[in-house]
Scaffold this motif. Structure first.
Motif, PDB file in Angstrom:
ATOM      1  N   MET A   1       0.832  -1.202   0.000  1.00 55.78           N
ATOM      2  CA  MET A   1       0.000   0.000   0.000  1.00 55.78           C
ATOM      3  C   MET A   1       0.867   1.253   0.000  1.00 55.78           C
ATOM      4  SD  MET A   1      -3.154   0.523  -0.119  1.00 55.78           S
ATOM      5  CE  MET A   1      -4.326   1.809   0.089  1.00 55.78           C
ATOM      6  N   ASP A   2       1.574   1.518  -1.086  1.00 57.57           N
ATOM      7  CA  ASP A   2       2.417   2.707  -1.197  1.00 57.57           C
ATOM      8  C   ASP A   2       1.563   3.917  -1.547  1.00 57.57           C
ATOM      9  OD1 ASP A   2       4.906   1.535  -0.661  1.00 57.57           O
ATOM     10  OD2 ASP A   2       5.055   0.791  -2.718  1.00 57.57           O
ATOM     11  N   GLU A   3       1.096   4.631  -0.531  1.00 55.71           N
ATOM     12  CA  GLU A   3       0.285   5.832  -0.709  1.00 55.71           C
ATOM     13  C   GLU A   3      -0.898   5.616  -1.650  1.00 55.71           C
ATOM     14  OE1 GLU A   3       2.723   9.213  -1.616  1.00 55.71           O
ATOM     15  OE2 GLU A   3       4.160   8.694  -0.070  1.00 55.71           O
ATOM     16  N   GLY A   4      -1.563   4.480  -1.524  1.00 59.69           N
ATOM     17  CA  GLY A   4      -2.762   4.198  -2.307  1.00 59.69           C
ATOM     18  C   GLY A   4      -2.528   3.445  -3.598  1.00 59.69           C
ATOM     19  N   THR A   5      -1.276   3.258  -4.003  1.00 58.79           N
ATOM     20  CA  THR A   5      -1.039   2.553  -5.264  1.00 58.79           C
ATOM     21  C   THR A   5      -1.397   1.078  -5.165  1.00 58.79           C
ATOM     22  OG1 THR A   5       1.287   2.150  -4.728  1.00 58.79           O
ATOM     23  CG2 THR A   5       0.779   4.134  -5.999  1.00 58.79           C
ATOM     24  N   GLY A   6      -1.363   0.507  -3.962  1.00 56.66           N
ATOM     25  CA  GLY A   6      -1.718  -0.897  -3.791  1.00 56.66           C
ATOM     26  C   GLY A   6      -3.156  -1.168  -4.172  1.00 56.66           C
ATOM     27  N   LEU A   7      -4.042  -0.268  -3.805  1.00 51.89           N
ATOM     28  CA  LEU A   7      -5.451  -0.398  -4.167  1.00 51.89           C
ATOM     29  C   LEU A   7      -5.600  -0.351  -5.686  1.00 51.89           C
ATOM     30  CD1 LEU A   7      -8.472  -0.478  -3.571  1.00 51.89           C
ATOM     31  CD2 LEU A   7      -8.391   2.002  -3.293  1.00 51.89           C
ATOM     32  N   GLN A   8      -4.940   0.589  -6.327  1.00 50.32           N
ATOM     33  CA  GLN A   8      -5.011   0.696  -7.781  1.00 50.32           C
ATOM     34  C   GLN A   8      -4.409  -0.534  -8.457  1.00 50.32           C
ATOM     35  OE1 GLN A   8      -6.784   2.833  -9.475  1.00 50.32           O
ATOM     36  NE2 GLN A   8      -7.376   3.675  -7.506  1.00 50.32           N
ATOM     37  N   ASP A   9      -3.340  -1.093  -7.883  1.00 47.35           N
ATOM     38  CA  ASP A   9      -2.739  -2.312  -8.435  1.00 47.35           C
ATOM     39  C   ASP A   9      -3.719  -3.472  -8.400  1.00 47.35           C
ATOM     40  OD1 ASP A   9      -0.347  -1.025  -8.954  1.00 47.35           O
ATOM     41  OD2 ASP A   9       0.589  -1.653  -7.074  1.00 47.35           O
ATOM     42  N   VAL A  10      -4.439  -3.622  -7.288  1.00 44.03           N
ATOM     43  CA  VAL A  10      -5.419  -4.708  -7.161  1.00 44.03           C
ATOM     44  C   VAL A  10      -6.559  -4.513  -8.158  1.00 44.03           C
ATOM     45  CG1 VAL A  10      -7.145  -5.747  -5.643  1.00 44.03           C
ATOM     46  CG2 VAL A  10      -4.868  -5.251  -4.762  1.00 44.03           C
ATOM     47  N   LEU A  11      -7.092  -3.297  -8.227  1.00 40.62           N
ATOM     48  CA  LEU A  11      -8.202  -3.036  -9.141  1.00 40.62           C
ATOM     49  C   LEU A  11      -7.772  -3.197 -10.600  1.00 40.62           C
ATOM     50  CD1 LEU A  11      -9.910  -0.009  -7.357  1.00 40.62           C
ATOM     51  CD2 LEU A  11     -10.479  -2.444  -7.208  1.00 40.62           C
ATOM     52  N   SER A  12      -6.574  -2.782 -10.935  1.00 38.36           N
ATOM     53  CA  SER A  12      -6.059  -2.965 -12.301  1.00 38.36           C
ATOM     54  C   SER A  12      -5.878  -4.444 -12.619  1.00 38.36           C
ATOM     55  CB  SER A  12      -4.724  -2.244 -12.467  1.00 38.36           C
ATOM     56  OG  SER A  12      -4.881  -0.867 -12.321  1.00 38.36           O
ATOM     57  N   HIS A  13      -5.413  -5.202 -11.637  1.00 39.80           N
ATOM     58  CA  HIS A  13      -5.234  -6.651 -11.794  1.00 39.80           C
ATOM     59  C   HIS A  13      -6.572  -7.312 -12.142  1.00 39.80           C
ATOM     60  CE1 HIS A  13      -3.707 -10.682 -10.948  1.00 39.80           C
ATOM     61  NE2 HIS A  13      -4.731 -10.876 -10.142  1.00 39.80           N
ATOM     62  N   VAL A  14      -7.642  -6.868 -11.505  1.00 38.34           N
ATOM     63  CA  VAL A  14      -8.980  -7.418 -11.756  1.00 38.34           C
ATOM     64  C   VAL A  14      -9.480  -6.992 -13.134  1.00 38.34           C
ATOM     65  CG1 VAL A  14     -11.385  -7.324 -11.003  1.00 38.34           C
ATOM     66  CG2 VAL A  14      -9.566  -7.594  -9.319  1.00 38.34           C
ATOM     67  N   GLU A  15      -9.314  -5.724 -13.460  1.00 37.76           N
ATOM     68  CA  GLU A  15      -9.803  -5.212 -14.740  1.00 37.76           C
ATOM     69  C   GLU A  15      -9.048  -5.816 -15.926  1.00 37.76           C
ATOM     70  OE1 GLU A  15      -9.601  -1.001 -14.042  1.00 37.76           O
ATOM     71  OE2 GLU A  15     -11.656  -0.954 -13.265  1.00 37.76           O
ATOM     72  N   GLU A  16      -7.781  -6.188 -15.723  1.00 34.33           N
ATOM     73  CA  GLU A  16      -7.003  -6.847 -16.786  1.00 34.33           C
ATOM     74  C   GLU A  16      -7.613  -8.197 -17.157  1.00 34.33           C
ATOM     75  OE1 GLU A  16      -3.012  -7.117 -15.351  1.00 34.33           O
ATOM     76  OE2 GLU A  16      -2.644  -4.968 -15.601  1.00 34.33           O
ATOM     77  N   ASN A  17      -8.338  -8.796 -16.235  1.00 35.98           N
ATOM     78  CA  ASN A  17      -8.977 -10.087 -16.487  1.00 35.98           C
ATOM     79  C   ASN A  17     -10.381  -9.936 -17.059  1.00 35.98           C
ATOM     80  OD1 ASN A  17      -6.762 -11.606 -15.586  1.00 35.98           O
ATOM     81  ND2 ASN A  17      -7.409 -11.371 -13.462  1.00 35.98           N
ATOM     82  N   GLY A  18     -10.735  -8.736 -17.499  1.00 38.31           N
ATOM     83  CA  GLY A  18     -12.017  -8.532 -18.169  1.00 38.31           C
ATOM     84  C   GLY A  18     -13.171  -8.115 -17.291  1.00 38.31           C
ATOM     85  N   TRP A  19     -12.947  -7.884 -16.011  1.00 39.50           N
ATOM     86  CA  TRP A  19     -14.020  -7.477 -15.109  1.00 39.50           C
ATOM     87  C   TRP A  19     -14.242  -5.979 -15.240  1.00 39.50           C
ATOM     88  CZ3 TRP A  19     -16.913 -11.069 -12.882  1.00 39.50           C
ATOM     89  CH2 TRP A  19     -16.377 -12.344 -12.728  1.00 39.50           C
ATOM     90  N   VAL A  20     -15.500  -5.554 -15.157  1.00 36.45           N
ATOM     91  CA  VAL A  20     -15.884  -4.150 -15.282  1.00 36.45           C
ATOM     92  C   VAL A  20     -16.404  -3.659 -13.933  1.00 36.45           C
ATOM     93  CG1 VAL A  20     -17.407  -2.518 -16.463  1.00 36.45           C
ATOM     94  CG2 VAL A  20     -16.476  -4.483 -17.705  1.00 36.45           C
ATOM     95  N   PHE A  21     -15.833  -2.554 -13.452  1.00 39.72           N
ATOM     96  CA  PHE A  21     -16.243  -1.975 -12.171  1.00 39.72           C
ATOM     97  C   PHE A  21     -17.696  -1.514 -12.233  1.00 39.72           C
ATOM     98  CE2 PHE A  21     -16.785   1.852  -9.552  1.00 39.72           C
ATOM     99  CZ  PHE A  21     -16.552   1.307  -8.304  1.00 39.72           C
ATOM    100  N   LYS A  22     -18.469  -1.856 -11.189  1.00 36.80           N
ATOM    101  CA  LYS A  22     -19.871  -1.456 -11.114  1.00 36.80           C
ATOM    102  C   LYS A  22     -20.150  -0.515  -9.947  1.00 36.80           C
ATOM    103  CE  LYS A  22     -21.572  -3.469 -14.646  1.00 36.80           C
ATOM    104  NZ  LYS A  22     -21.994  -2.651 -15.767  1.00 36.80           N
ATOM    105  N   GLU A  23     -19.704  -0.896  -8.740  1.00 30.16           N
ATOM    106  CA  GLU A  23     -20.096  -0.127  -7.562  1.00 30.16           C
ATOM    107  C   GLU A  23     -19.112  -0.354  -6.423  1.00 30.16           C
ATOM    108  OE1 GLU A  23     -24.155   0.431  -4.882  1.00 30.16           O
ATOM    109  OE2 GLU A  23     -24.037  -1.173  -6.346  1.00 30.16           O
ATOM    110  N   GLN A  24     -18.971   0.674  -5.574  1.00 29.05           N
ATOM    111  CA  GLN A  24     -18.171   0.559  -4.361  1.00 29.05           C
ATOM    112  C   GLN A  24     -19.071   0.777  -3.159  1.00 29.05           C
ATOM    113  OE1 GLN A  24     -14.938   3.332  -3.928  1.00 29.05           O
ATOM    114  NE2 GLN A  24     -14.455   2.629  -1.861  1.00 29.05           N
ATOM    115  N   LEU A  25     -18.989  -0.142  -2.197  1.00 33.51           N
ATOM    116  CA  LEU A  25     -19.744  -0.035  -0.950  1.00 33.51           C
ATOM    117  C   LEU A  25     -18.740  -0.101   0.199  1.00 33.51           C
ATOM    118  CD1 LEU A  25     -22.466  -2.641  -1.920  1.00 33.51           C
ATOM    119  CD2 LEU A  25     -22.741  -0.168  -1.941  1.00 33.51           C
TER     120      LEU A  25
END
Length: 112
Positions: free
Chosen positions: A56-80
């Motif tokens: 979690m380098d100043e928030g980049t870890g979150l972006q790395d995880v989300l990018s990892h998911v989106e690279e596999n074809g998943w589309v972001f819908k909602e955050q709760l």
């Protein structure tokens, strides 16, 4: 004689601590991140569930995880809160995030 007992106790503490930490999946994940230089590592994987970790380098870890998911074809819908919902066709993916120490983020991803 006292220094021998001190050395024995110190060695015992190191062995017990090292053994306990070696069986912790998050500790192994942090070591993988440090050794491989990869932004995201897989901690565990089952049929419909995967757990990954990122630094979690100043928030980049979150972006790395989300990018990892989106690279596999998943589309972001909602955050709760700390839960993210993705979709791919008729399938859905739920990602629940948690901090492990103040330096790492663990994402539990469940397909449904």
């Amino acid at each position: 004689m006292k220094w021998k007992w001190g050395l024995i106790i110190f060695t015992g503490i190191l062995l017990v601590t090292g053994t306990l930490l070696a069986f912790n999946v998050e500790v192994r994940g942090a070591a993988k991140l440090a050794l491989t230089g990869s932004p995201v590592v897989t901690l565990s994987s089952a049929e419909d569930s995967t757990t990954v970790m990122a630094k979690m380098d100043e928030g980049t870890g979150l972006q790395d995880v989300l990018s990892h998911v989106e690279e596999n074809g998943w589309v972001f819908k909602e955050q709760l809160g700390s839960t993210f919902l993705f979709s791919k066709g008729d399938e859905s993916l739920v990602i629940m995030l948690k901090m492990w120490t103040n330096q790492y983020i663990v994402a539990e991803m469940t397909e449904g």
